[in-house]
Scaffold this motif. Structure first.
Motif: not given
Length: 375
Positions: A71-86
């Protein structure tokens, strides 16, 4: 205010900050002054229920498509979870943890990105904006279609983070060069309309951030780099520069101003510190990490108190030479109440663990790694 924290391969954490911290209350007492000197030595254990109304542990759906790398980064927007990875992909989940889709445009084509340094999600339309390590910024819409490319905004600098506000970008960056036998570091935050038009800029120089020593017959360089970390709270971007006792803000028109002044008093750090002075855990001065978080009611801060720390975290660390050394973590979390104008250092809720005591669901001590922008 909603907040996400990654806490495992298949679990995300959602925090709802207490209703008392939301609303249209005005007239925050002592806003703008953070009295560090008076708070040193007066820490306490702070329960999560004192600042949040609820916490949810969200199991993320697991299938062939939703498998994540590191896991590199996490965002939360408008009821959705966004997860960036390696693997430089972004996996999108619902607020309940159900997998929606995976976004990936990795490549070297004209509408692709090479890697992800960090990313942002447009809270209005769900579009994704990616900052490459090269400094390029690429925009995609919510369906993953290419929108536009901003080439490297500052060709001479290393861009570290960015946020979008109104119709412009704000980036944090650093540069290195040699000046009179020393390594010179320049840190900065710049608001751009595009690569040719700068709205505003704040930068600082530091000459005392590097130490060179011999390790196993080789000369190794050790650097203290603490560049500005950008956070967006509602319609304003805030950041800290480690050499300044100030938290700065950039409004929706690109204007930079002082938002909070830190008063260290007798615990003020010496000017022009060298590497060894900064890392001397027996010194009695305090410094503030540039990474912090903000909610409607609170600033969540991280100080290095050195010899002033009431509780140490002791670890072993493997150095460049492969040998294990004993290290002490003298960092202490703190919470600043914007309404009351008070700063409180957090004592460890469990020995060797920093953060809030998780008394709502009885989980592990909690400290955020990401906060949302809506307040």
């Amino acid at each position: 205010m909603k907040q996400i924290r990654w806490s495992g391969i298949l679990t995300a954490t959602l925090i709802l900050f207490a209703a008392a911290s939301c609303g249209s209350e005005s007239g925050e007492a002592a806003k703008g002054v953070i009295d560090v000197e008076s708070a040193v030595g007066k820490g306490s254990v702070v329960s999560l229920s004192e600042v949040a109304s609820d916490i949810r542990y969200i199991p993320l759906e697991t299938n062939v498509e939703s498998v994540l790398g590191n896991i590199e980064g996490i965002k939360f927007s408008k009821g959705k979870i966004y997860i960036s990875d390696s693997k430089y992909s972004i996996s999108i989940f619902t607020e309940e943890g159900k997998f929606i889709k995976k976004f990936s445009r990795v490549g070297r084509g004209p509408e692709e990105y090479v890697d992800i340094s960090t990313f942002q999600v447009n809270d209005t339309d769900g579009g994704i904006v990616i900052l490459e390590r090269s400094g390029r910024i690429i925009r995609y819409d919510a369906d993953g279609n290419f929108v536009e490319l901003y080439d490297k905004l500052n060709p001479k600098a290393n861009n570290l983070s960015f946020v979008t506000i109104s119709d412009f970008f704000v980036t944090s960056w650093f540069q290195t060069s040699r000046q009179e036998g020393q390594m010179e570091f320049k840190y900065g935050v710049t608001a751009y309309v595009d690569s040719l038009n700068i709205l505003s800029e704040k930068k600082i120089r530091s000459f005392s951030s590097m130490k060179v020593q011999q390790v196993d017959g080789r000369m190794m360089g050790f650097m203290k780099i603490d560049p500005p970390y950008l956070i967006k709270h509602k319609d304003e971007v805030k950041f800290i520069m480690s050499e300044c006792d100030t938290i700065f803000g950039i409004d929706s028109k690109g204007k930079i101003s002082n938002k909070y002044i830190l008063i260290y008093g007798k615990y003020q750090a010496p000017k022009h510190m060298d590497f060894d002075t900064y890392n001397n855990d027996e010194s009695d001065f305090a410094t503030l990490s540039t990474q912090f978080f903000e909610t409607d009611r609170f600033l969540l801060l991280n100080f290095n108190l050195r010899a002033l720390a009431p509780e140490l975290i002791e670890r072993t660390s493997r150095g460049f030479d492969g040998k294990e050394t004993f290290v002490q973590n003298t960092n202490v979390y703190a919470i600043y109440d914007k309404k009351r104008g008070s700063l409180n250092f957090l004592n460890q809720p469990e020995k060797g663990t920093m953060g809030f005591k998780e008394d709502i669901k009885g989980g592990f001590p909690f400290w955020p790694s990401y906060t949302g922008t809506s307040g």
